[in-house]
Design a protein around this motif. Sequence first.
Motif, PDB file in Angstrom:
ATOM      1  N   MET A   1       0.613  -1.278   0.276  1.00 16.04           N
ATOM      2  CA  MET A   1      -0.168  -0.153   0.104  1.00 16.04           C
ATOM      3  C   MET A   1       0.592   1.441  -0.093  1.00 16.04           C
ATOM      4  SD  MET A   1      -3.400  -1.162   0.371  1.00 16.04           S
ATOM      5  CE  MET A   1      -4.095  -2.598  -0.152  1.00 16.04           C
ATOM      6  N   SER A   2       2.206   1.456   0.249  1.00 18.80           N
ATOM      7  CA  SER A   2       2.946   2.194   0.022  1.00 18.80           C
ATOM      8  C   SER A   2       2.874   3.538  -1.416  1.00 18.80           C
ATOM      9  CB  SER A   2       4.678   1.547   0.338  1.00 18.80           C
ATOM     10  OG  SER A   2       4.784   1.074  -0.546  1.00 18.80           O
ATOM     11  N   THR A   3       2.931   2.751  -1.999  1.00 13.47           N
ATOM     12  CA  THR A   3       2.566   4.067  -3.349  1.00 13.47           C
ATOM     13  C   THR A   3       0.961   4.696  -2.921  1.00 13.47           C
ATOM     14  OG1 THR A   3       0.695   1.980  -4.258  1.00 13.47           O
ATOM     15  CG2 THR A   3       3.159   2.435  -5.395  1.00 13.47           C
ATOM     16  N   LEU A   4       0.001   4.754  -2.059  1.00 15.63           N
ATOM     17  CA  LEU A   4      -1.171   5.101  -2.172  1.00 15.63           C
ATOM     18  C   LEU A   4      -0.826   6.037  -0.567  1.00 15.63           C
ATOM     19  CD1 LEU A   4      -3.899   2.679  -1.186  1.00 15.63           C
ATOM     20  CD2 LEU A   4      -4.240   3.832  -2.770  1.00 15.63           C
ATOM     21  N   GLY A   5      -1.233   7.270  -0.516  1.00 11.77           N
ATOM     22  CA  GLY A   5      -0.936   8.767   0.651  1.00 11.77           C
ATOM     23  C   GLY A   5      -1.520   8.007   2.038  1.00 11.77           C
ATOM     24  N   PRO A   6      -1.759   8.431   3.129  1.00 11.26           N
ATOM     25  CA  PRO A   6      -2.532   8.107   3.809  1.00 11.26           C
ATOM     26  C   PRO A   6      -4.018   8.407   3.814  1.00 11.26           C
ATOM     27  CG  PRO A   6      -1.121  10.544   4.202  1.00 11.26           C
ATOM     28  CD  PRO A   6      -0.664  10.262   2.542  1.00 11.26           C
ATOM     29  N   SER A  26      -0.372  -2.126  10.989  1.00 13.06           N
ATOM     30  CA  SER A  26      -0.403  -2.800  11.046  1.00 13.06           C
ATOM     31  C   SER A  26      -0.612  -4.294   9.414  1.00 13.06           C
ATOM     32  CB  SER A  26      -0.830  -3.691  12.236  1.00 13.06           C
ATOM     33  OG  SER A  26      -1.922  -4.116  11.691  1.00 13.06           O
ATOM     34  N   LYS A  27      -1.993  -3.322   8.490  1.00  9.53           N
ATOM     35  CA  LYS A  27      -2.298  -3.959   7.397  1.00  9.53           C
ATOM     36  C   LYS A  27      -1.372  -2.951   6.261  1.00  9.53           C
ATOM     37  CE  LYS A  27      -5.159  -6.540   9.358  1.00  9.53           C
ATOM     38  NZ  LYS A  27      -4.480  -8.206   8.843  1.00  9.53           N
ATOM     39  N   GLY A  28      -0.471  -1.952   6.589  1.00  7.50           N
ATOM     40  CA  GLY A  28       0.497  -1.335   5.316  1.00  7.50           C
ATOM     41  C   GLY A  28      -0.371  -0.276   5.201  1.00  7.50           C
ATOM     42  N   PHE A  29      -0.991   0.830   6.358  1.00  9.92           N
ATOM     43  CA  PHE A  29      -1.524   1.905   5.357  1.00  9.92           C
ATOM     44  C   PHE A  29      -0.209   3.538   6.765  1.00  9.92           C
ATOM     45  CE2 PHE A  29      -4.949  -0.011   5.072  1.00  9.92           C
ATOM     46  CZ  PHE A  29      -5.464   0.129   3.668  1.00  9.92           C
TER      47      PHE A  29
END
Length: 126
Positions: A1-6, A26-29
């Motif tokens: 999910m790192s390409t998404l914003g917060p 914990s789910k990568g957000f």
Amino acid sequence: MSTLGPILIADDEPLLTEMLEFRLRSKGFETIIAHDGREALTKFAEAGPSAVVLDAMMPVHDGMEVLRRIRASEAGTSVPIIMLSARRNEDDIVRALEAGASDYIVKPFLPEELVVRLRRLLVGRA
């Protein structure tokens, strides 16, 4: 999910925001926290989040006002917004969805259900 914003979590209950922040991280957000409506609007404008988890009942501006203002902004027209509320009557739910909420979850809720709904709304945005 790192390409998404917060993900912006806007709720005035510190234990709830802490739990949601922990669960989403914990789910990568990535997450950003706001504790009232004014702070939510400011952080939305500053951070450009990929999605918003928004409590209906907050100080300063309630969730419906925050929802309306986000949807009225150029940046907020297509951002997924999940309303999170203890209000469970049909009128409140319909009003939020008509105002532009992408989804509506009633408290108490299952944190994993929120994660799944959030992921579903974010499909194709990464």
